[in-house]
Design a protein around this motif. Sequence first.
Motif, PDB file in Angstrom:
ATOM      1  N   ASP A 586       0.784  -1.095   0.038  1.00 15.97           N
ATOM      2  CA  ASP A 586      -0.051  -0.051  -0.110  1.00 15.97           C
ATOM      3  C   ASP A 586       0.798   1.219  -0.122  1.00 15.97           C
ATOM      4  N   PHE A 587       1.609   1.722  -1.124  1.00 16.02           N
ATOM      5  CA  PHE A 587       2.078   2.604  -1.291  1.00 16.02           C
ATOM      6  C   PHE A 587       1.601   3.629  -2.196  1.00 16.02           C
ATOM      7  N   THR A 588       0.478   4.371  -1.948  1.00 15.38           N
ATOM      8  CA  THR A 588      -0.636   4.995  -2.593  1.00 15.38           C
ATOM      9  C   THR A 588      -0.051   5.862  -3.418  1.00 15.38           C
ATOM     10  N   TYR A 589       1.050   6.566  -3.017  1.00 18.19           N
ATOM     11  CA  TYR A 589       1.830   7.693  -3.931  1.00 18.19           C
ATOM     12  C   TYR A 589       2.410   7.240  -5.016  1.00 18.19           C
ATOM     13  N   LEU A 590       2.578   5.891  -5.174  1.00 15.78           N
ATOM     14  CA  LEU A 590       3.407   5.252  -6.579  1.00 15.78           C
ATOM     15  C   LEU A 590       2.179   5.328  -7.520  1.00 15.78           C
ATOM     16  N   VAL A 591       1.325   5.911  -7.487  1.00 14.22           N
ATOM     17  CA  VAL A 591       0.178   5.682  -8.489  1.00 14.22           C
ATOM     18  C   VAL A 591       0.372   6.753  -9.468  1.00 14.22           C
ATOM     19  N   ASP A 630      -0.108  -7.127 -20.187  1.00 12.24           N
ATOM     20  CA  ASP A 630      -0.522  -7.888 -18.999  1.00 12.24           C
ATOM     21  C   ASP A 630       0.727  -7.014 -17.978  1.00 12.24           C
ATOM     22  N   GLU A 631       1.669  -6.736 -18.492  1.00  8.91           N
ATOM     23  CA  GLU A 631       2.656  -6.073 -18.048  1.00  8.91           C
ATOM     24  C   GLU A 631       2.878  -4.632 -17.855  1.00  8.91           C
ATOM     25  N   MET A 632       1.955  -3.977 -18.544  1.00  7.56           N
ATOM     26  CA  MET A 632       1.990  -2.495 -18.862  1.00  7.56           C
ATOM     27  C   MET A 632       0.466  -2.083 -18.270  1.00  7.56           C
ATOM     28  N   TYR A 633      -0.475  -2.028 -19.090  1.00  6.95           N
ATOM     29  CA  TYR A 633      -1.824  -1.713 -19.043  1.00  6.95           C
ATOM     30  C   TYR A 633      -2.344  -2.166 -17.843  1.00  6.95           C
ATOM     31  N   ASP A 634      -2.222  -3.494 -17.773  1.00  4.32           N
ATOM     32  CA  ASP A 634      -3.023  -4.118 -16.611  1.00  4.32           C
ATOM     33  C   ASP A 634      -2.435  -3.543 -15.539  1.00  4.32           C
ATOM     34  N   LYS A 635      -1.141  -3.587 -15.311  1.00  3.47           N
ATOM     35  CA  LYS A 635      -0.301  -3.376 -14.218  1.00  3.47           C
ATOM     36  C   LYS A 635      -0.490  -1.751 -13.804  1.00  3.47           C
ATOM     37  N   ASP A 636      -0.735  -0.833 -14.704  1.00  8.32           N
ATOM     38  CA  ASP A 636      -1.220   0.290 -14.286  1.00  8.32           C
ATOM     39  C   ASP A 636      -2.529   0.460 -13.874  1.00  8.32           C
ATOM     40  N   VAL A 637      -3.567  -0.264 -14.147  1.00  9.53           N
ATOM     41  CA  VAL A 637      -4.907  -0.615 -13.539  1.00  9.53           C
ATOM     42  C   VAL A 637      -4.636  -0.785 -12.548  1.00  9.53           C
ATOM     43  N   GLN A 641      -6.016   0.492  -8.789  1.00 11.16           N
ATOM     44  CA  GLN A 641      -6.839  -0.085  -7.598  1.00 11.16           C
ATOM     45  C   GLN A 641      -6.131  -0.075  -6.379  1.00 11.16           C
ATOM     46  N   ILE A 642      -4.784  -0.055  -6.357  1.00 10.19           N
ATOM     47  CA  ILE A 642      -4.104  -0.353  -5.026  1.00 10.19           C
ATOM     48  C   ILE A 642      -4.375   1.011  -4.166  1.00 10.19           C
ATOM     49  N   ALA A 643      -4.445   2.020  -5.138  1.00  7.97           N
ATOM     50  CA  ALA A 643      -4.224   3.566  -4.807  1.00  7.97           C
ATOM     51  C   ALA A 643      -5.799   3.829  -4.303  1.00  7.97           C
ATOM     52  N   ALA A 644      -6.755   3.355  -4.997  1.00  9.56           N
ATOM     53  CA  ALA A 644      -7.967   3.546  -4.697  1.00  9.56           C
ATOM     54  C   ALA A 644      -8.475   2.748  -3.194  1.00  9.56           C
ATOM     55  N   SER A 645      -7.885   1.732  -3.126  1.00  8.45           N
ATOM     56  CA  SER A 645      -8.160   0.895  -1.855  1.00  8.45           C
ATOM     57  C   SER A 645      -7.466   1.766  -0.605  1.00  8.45           C
ATOM     58  N   LYS A 646      -6.627   2.574  -0.673  1.00  5.57           N
ATOM     59  CA  LYS A 646      -6.010   3.165   0.400  1.00  5.57           C
ATOM     60  C   LYS A 646      -6.040   4.613   0.472  1.00  5.57           C
ATOM     61  N   MET A 647      -6.832   5.172  -0.489  1.00  5.88           N
ATOM     62  CA  MET A 647      -7.059   6.649  -0.536  1.00  5.88           C
ATOM     63  C   MET A 647      -8.449   6.859  -0.186  1.00  5.88           C
ATOM     64  N   ASP A 648      -8.728   8.253   0.229  1.00  9.22           N
ATOM     65  CA  ASP A 648     -10.216   8.434   0.469  1.00  9.22           C
ATOM     66  C   ASP A 648     -10.774   8.388  -0.949  1.00  9.22           C
ATOM     67  N   PRO A 649     -12.018   7.950  -1.255  1.00  9.99           N
ATOM     68  CA  PRO A 649     -12.625   7.865  -2.540  1.00  9.99           C
ATOM     69  C   PRO A 649     -12.892   9.239  -3.169  1.00  9.99           C
ATOM     70  N   ASP A 650     -13.193  10.080  -2.267  1.00 12.88           N
ATOM     71  CA  ASP A 650     -13.481  11.334  -3.043  1.00 12.88           C
ATOM     72  C   ASP A 650     -12.322  12.091  -3.588  1.00 12.88           C
TER      73      ASP A 650
END
Length: 1591
Positions: A586-591, A630-637, A641-650
């Motif tokens: 959960d390193f959300t700033y890596l998004v 699978d190693e580019m677009y999917d990993k970016d998505v 998702q990792i950032a969305a799970s750890k950040m405030d949704p708004d």
Amino acid sequence: MLLIYCAAAILRHVVEQGPQIYCLAAEPKTQEEEQEVQQRILHPLEWFLFGEEPEAGLGKLQQGSGGSGSQLCGRVFKEGETVYSCRDCAIDPTCVLCMDCFQSSVHKGHRYKMHASSGGGFCDCGDVEAWKTGPCCSQHDPGASVAMETVRPSAVSNGFCWSFHVLLRYASNLLVWEEDSELPAEVKDNTYYCVLYNDEHHSYEQVIHTLCRSINCTQTEAQAHTALIDREGRRAVKRGTLRSCQQTKELIKVSGHISLQPLRVEILHSVVMAHQSFAQRLGPWFQQIIGYSVGLRQIFCQVALEPSPDPNQTSLISRLMLHDARLYKGARKVVHELIFCSLLMETEYKRQFAIEFTKHYKQLQKDFISDDHERNISITAISVQIFTVPTLARQLIEEVNVIKVITDTVMEMLWEHLDANHRFHFQGYNSDKFFRVQVIFHDLRYILISKPTTWTEELRTQFLEGFSAFLGLLNCMQGMEEVKRQFGQHVEVEPEWEAGFSIQMQLRHILAMFQDWCSSDDKVLLQAFKECHRALMRCTNQPFRGEANDFYMCKHILHTRPYKVSQEPVSIHVPISRLLAGENLDFTYLVEHPLRCVVLAAQVSAEMWRRNGLSLVSQVYYYQDVKCRDEMYDKDVMMLQIAASKMDPDLFLILILLRFELFEIFNGSCSSKDKVRERYVPGISDVTREDVTMREVIHLLCIEPMAHSSLVKGLPENESHETGLETVIPKVATFRKPGVSGHGMYEVKKECLQEFNPFFYHYSKSQSHEGSEKALKPPVPPPFCPLFSSIVHLLSCDVFIHILRRVLQRAVEDRNGLWTEAMIQRALHLTGQALLEEKTQLEAASVEEVTFNFSLKARKTGSEYGKTLFHLLSKMKSLDSLEAQKDMILWTLQYFIFPLKSVQDKEKAERKRKAEAAKLHRQKIMAQMSAMQKNFIKTHKMLYENVPESAALSSPASDITSRVAVGPQQGAGVLEREVLTCILCQEEQEVQTRGLAMVLTACVQRSTVLTQSRGKTLSTEDPLFMPPDLAVGTHTGSCGHVMHAPCWQKYFEAVQNTTRNRLHTELIIDLENGEYMCPLCKSLCNTVVPLIPLDESTLRIALSHSESAELVGELLTLPRWIQIILARVKGLRSKADVDALCVISFSPLRPKYSSSIAEMLVVCATTVHRVGLQVAPNEQCPQVPVMAWNTCAYTIQATENMLEEEQKPLFGSLQNRQLAGLKAVVQFSAAQRHRSSQAVVQKHFAGMLAVLLPVPTVEDTPSILEIDFFHLLVGLVLSIPALYQEKAVDLQPSAISTAYNHLHLLHLVTVGHMVQILLSLQGHAHTHTHLRTAISGSTLAESVRRGMLPFLRCAALFFNCLTAVAPPEELSSTAGSHMEALCSYLALPSNIFQLFQDHQDTFAPLLQRWCGNPAVTKALKGDLHMTRYPRKRNRLIDLPEDYSVLLNQASHFKCPKSSDEERKHPTLCLVCGTMLCSQSTCCQKKLEGQEVGACTAHAATCGAGVGVFLRVRECEIVLMASKTRGSTYPAPYLDDYGETDPQLGRGNPLHLCPERYRKLHQLWQQHCVLEEIARSLEVLNVMFAFDWQML
């Protein structure tokens, strides 16, 4: 000391004898040299090693050691050899079996793949680390023969050791010898060789041209030199003094192409060449000796790996490895095979060799990159045999850190491409060198194939060190190839992008493997993440350029720094950021970096970056393509998702809006929406990899039905090249089998349509558009894993509600330009997704426990202004502009209003209503289509009347009373007025004798379809008599399309003029031989057949003359008729014959043909004569009418053969085009007597008649066993009217005379054919002594009837086309013999033997004459081949059901003219079953003065130029016609998914499809091969010519 002395003696003997055996002449004498080296060196050497006779010593050695004692197969693969890999049991795809081991293994019943080896590998049978189960075949099963421990006496072992050491050192010294090395002083000979070496820069033609100019050799000699250079790697092209060789060397260098680097040429002394030849011969000898015993193999391995006493020298095997790039091809192969058979067969020595190989790895790769030879003949290719062994790979990581070695090698090779920021920049790179560098990544993948189950501290330490080095490589890729959006003008120079994505594709599986290795150990995982994080922090790409600001929306504040993708530099390559996505931490700033890539892709899709050119469009395409996603677009998505799970949704949504540059717009006016994301990722949602694959397949099939191969291409592969499709496809799709063409298709099951999502994140723009037309409601998504469960709150946060309200508000207020229907569709989809999520949570828990409150916010937010989401939806349902979305709006509102159960009930009712409405709509459309089709047929009726139809072959006329086609009882023929439409000018024209000619397009070709002696050629001297074996015939076929003769002539001239300038025209049509394509159907044609109406005078015997017909019948008996005909032939006109001549009944000749028809008769007859006899056009040749009669007879025989083969009725089964062509050919052949010299026709008639009757003026007639009687019948019937011609006046026989002429000729020929059949039966019994038994009369009679049947069927077809008398019903209704009906139709007695009884006195002397011919006596003695009747009906050969049987047959194929084991192209002739060596210079032959390949030469004799071949290793059919034309055709073998597999690209098991093979057989049988070739080449629009003659 004795052993040392003996070893020195061996070396002296070899040094002395080598030059006395090899290189004694300019051209090597291979067989003599081999005999000499065996006798003078190798055999004495074996005597010394064993201490006795080698055979005796070998027997003792094998008794003591238990044989070779290895369960490893170790077969070294040649290039092109078929290998097999088991998909169920192989550890990785590199584990393969040879053909023999596969056939004897348990894997034959598993899921397997087969493909052609590139050469250099070896069979893994017996390697327990290569297979999960069944590691050994039955031949190499250790349980079958247990090897004993090797027992070696000390003296023997030392002898072998010293001998191996001396000989291996001798071989290594000589093989690495270079041009400038000094010769020993005792060498006095002044003979040198100029040696030319192989390279990959020059083509065959360039080397041949250079040799012809420089050494004054012929073209053939230069070709032989070049072939040997390509095969062996070098060739001595000059033998002489040092000076002469130097001159030749200079000439070769200056004769090359100026744009290419010069050829490699060296001057070597003859002694050096001799020793090198023997050193190369030692390689196979070493393999033979060490194959006798495990002990000998171990001794050899010790010698090869023994460190050199000189610290500056390496071991012998290392020395050979390090010089590999400088060795020629033949020497390389010997060294590689020696390594395979020795070091890689022993586990301990394999480990030692692997360490040596890894130590020299960097230097070996440098040499390979600077080399120009393919990797399969480079020592670096051995890496796959070492690095893929799991235990060996881990030992190499622990002992020499092979991961770091490989990564450092890559970095050193790519160091020149680093820019000032230490990032890769590949502008202006060398593509060939870069391709070779990419190969190194394969070795890294091999090392990581099997992750460890247990970790040691040393393994952790070394792995992490290698991982750090790998991160250094990724650090150079992070942010490479940055782009900045162009404003104002288009980018001037497209930046380079392919190199970066090539590396990305190579790293695709490697990145996933590193993640798997890290995740298998907690300590390694934590340390790896720390290393990744540090590496990311060190990256300097894409910095923020402003200070952090506060961004406010819906009472929420996000504090972040601004960044605009459309204005700042951005790179799509961020591998380190994506590597972290795989760690799920959960390193959300890596998004930040992944989000920029997603935004860039969205902006490029919105065409905001058009001025940046196609390079950026291509990058984004591959970014989302299945090869990279699978190693580019999917990993970016995943990072989002990792950032969305750890950040405030708004706050997360505010960040998304900021990066998509929509923040200001949603605070003002709305314009767009970001993409909908998927949650089908293992670890993020509660799904498995199988669920993910299933969803991918459903969404691919929802767009359109797809073939299995297309589905595989649309799915990502794992490191084992597996997609997981086979496990899920039965659950989601139904298979539709293919027909005789096309391939099998999968269609999605109806119950799976509920999983369809039109905004599937792997859809392209076009796919998403197609999918949106099929959408109704969103599917129910799977639940998130606990770690990511907070992501769902994005759907109920304030910002999300605000975004939806703004989008819908603009639609309700109808603000043009601020909304689109696609935006509304996405907003409705997201609303439905939120409602389904709320429903799922309510069903899983109580209302108090559910915190997801989307519906509540949707009703309350904006209520003070009456603009809640619910109110906006309510207003939208009445908008006409959103009629297409009305169903979705109503469904969404129902979820707001009604209870869930009632909603479901209404959904069912709505679906039922829609299904019924759709059914009615389909029925209405089908009715409209049917009406339109009928109207089209009625309007364009002329198109369906182009082809003349004859009711004479299908339905009788109402006034026909007699169904007899021959004799005085001949029935009335059907005379129809033929009015046809020209396909060119569309004008109608009646077919008339003196009118404008109407012509049928036609193709005349030589044929061997009916031959009984394949390979025999047709005599061009006297075609008057067709041999009974029908060796080569002339077939005339037509597509049935009609033109005016002038229209055709204009069209033909236009084709000649316009097609000459077309590229590679000669591959499609032969203009010089008058070929053209039919203007309507594009069939290949080379002539036209004029349509000639039937002569009314010959159609019936007038009823008014029935009494005279009876009177004539009483007078014109068979004996009297024979007497009259013979007299007429002799030209006698005595008074005694006056009455007879009156009975012959002359009548005036009918009016001659119009000049137009006469001209077309000449055109067609000349073409038949030219093609049939392969001579120059000559319309005055006396053989022209003969060839016309022959093509008529052969075409009828081919038609009868086809109908019998397909078990169709003789009449009424032919297609209109076949019927029209057959009728036209018969009438054209009958008309030859009008356009040819009457004297010539009379001479031909007399010659043919002499076979049956004694004609004094004709000598040397063939016997009845040497002719085909149906050809004879056609020739006699069509030429007999010439007897009625007088010099003063043109006459023709009356209808009565014609009837009796036909009747008596048919009786004569029928009896002759019966005798021919009887003699052939007797001759067969004489030849086969075991058949010499008494044959009953009934059996003999039945044999004659069976033999006569094809003749009678052909005769019925012939007389039907000639007289137009309708046949009996039995011949038109069902297939079968119908002997009585045939006899009735031909005016023959039902018992054909009655002919002998009725005319005994006439036939008795004729039988004596026929049987008394010397050729008959010779045949009965067995000295002359006789054709058996009925003739064998030819078919294409039987093929095995399993394609691997053919591959096995091809693997054992040996070229009949070459002893080398280089790759061959085994090609199977499907006509006769001969296996040929195609596309090889060794089997070339001369045909008409030109060098041609084996297939072309074979087709010339086997199929008269037409060939149907199966290239076994390529799994494709090759159709050939003449030397210059050919085309490929799908093989009749399909995999389990109904698809062909050309080149064995997919490698699935293949099985014979009988329907497709039957279609191919019909193509050949109906003489359509030439037509198929022309059509396929016309469609392909050939750009590059292929030398078909060299096949």
